[in-house]
Design an enzyme around this catalytic site. Sequence first.
Site, short mmCIF file in Angstrom:
data_model
loop_
_atom_site.label_atom_id
_atom_site.label_comp_id
_atom_site.label_asym_id
_atom_site.label_seq_id
_atom_site.Cartn_x
_atom_site.Cartn_y
_atom_site.Cartn_z
N CYS B 37 0.79 -1.20 -0.01
CA CYS B 37 0.09 0.25 0.05
C CYS B 37 0.75 1.11 0.12
O CYS B 37 0.38 2.35 -0.01
CB CYS B 37 -1.10 0.03 1.12
SG CYS B 37 -0.26 -0.34 2.74
N ASP B 39 2.79 2.48 2.77
CA ASP B 39 3.15 2.95 3.76
C ASP B 39 4.45 3.06 4.27
O ASP B 39 4.98 2.00 3.90
CB ASP B 39 2.04 2.33 4.78
CG ASP B 39 0.73 2.78 4.71
OD1 ASP B 39 0.16 3.65 3.81
OD2 ASP B 39 -0.29 2.09 5.40
N CYS B 63 -2.12 5.50 5.93
CA CYS B 63 -3.52 5.55 6.12
C CYS B 63 -3.88 5.95 7.68
O CYS B 63 -3.04 5.93 8.65
CB CYS B 63 -4.60 4.46 5.87
SG CYS B 63 -4.16 2.91 6.84
N CYS B 106 -2.27 -2.64 9.32
CA CYS B 106 -1.83 -1.63 10.06
C CYS B 106 -1.02 -1.90 11.25
O CYS B 106 -0.04 -1.38 11.58
CB CYS B 106 -2.69 -0.53 10.02
SG CYS B 106 -3.28 -0.13 8.27
#
Lengths: 173, 132
Positions: B37, B39, B63, B106
């Site tokens: 993603c 990140d 995010c 996450c």
Amino acid sequence: MDPFATLGVEPRFDLDPAELERRHRELSRALHPDRHAAEPPAQRRLALSRAIEVNEAYRMLKDPIRRAERVLEARGVPIGEGKEPPASGALLMEMMESRETLADAVRAKDAATVARLGDEMRDRERGLLTKLAAALATVSPETSQQAMVLLGELRYTRRFLDEVSAFEEVLAG
Amino acid sequence: MAYSEKLIEHYENPRNVGTLDKNDDDVGTGLVGAPACGDVMRLQIKVSDEGVIEDAKFKTFGCGSAIASSSLATEWLKGKTIDQADTIKNSMIAEELNLPPVKIHCSVLAEDAIKSAIADYRAKQAAKRAMK
């Protein structure tokens, strides 16, 4: 949904953008509600849901990152969280630094610096996309692996460029 | 998708955002990322001579769930010993923030960041001892 099948194109990365657009236009026209107004409700609904699918497939394949993901998937390569090779420490360090530099420039509303950083990252993205196209031109486990690594890096450049666009939109009011 | 109040609270008012001196022998730095993603997360701990984490800082570009996970992690780390910190699991973070299934990764990232900061600190201490 297989976006390649939906649009009736080959599952390859180097699709001709003009051909993709032509297929999308043709299918959208054929599925347009006006053309199906005289049909029974079930048929009308079917045409509408296919039209939505065609739009989604088109958006997916127009974006090089998502197109590459679908190409790999079509080759049976698993894509997604936990299935991707980890990013190298050097890339993470570099991305952390460049995101901090960008965040500082955004905070200072330094439009010139943000624009310069955006240009640099766009250059890099172009280079990565060229390499990605080369990797996906041949089908083999090695080239798929190379493509996955390039995709990982491209997602970082994409995130960076999203930030740049967000700033430019705010600035443009 | 409904996010929990606690998650939103950490996202809107993240705790302990910042940097510690990564060249300090008492500071352990963890830098991790999620290539699926885009990140990137940095988590740092400063450890006292008694082996207690006296400060923790993070910086996350990602995010809201990634920001909240790392913010919560730094809050939990402060005051813990290194060994206690080592027992923090991603499932604890996910549960506390009530992360939706698509955002569990996450909390995995946050656990990786803690583990990697601890490993960095321990490596530095081992190198220091070897020097003596």
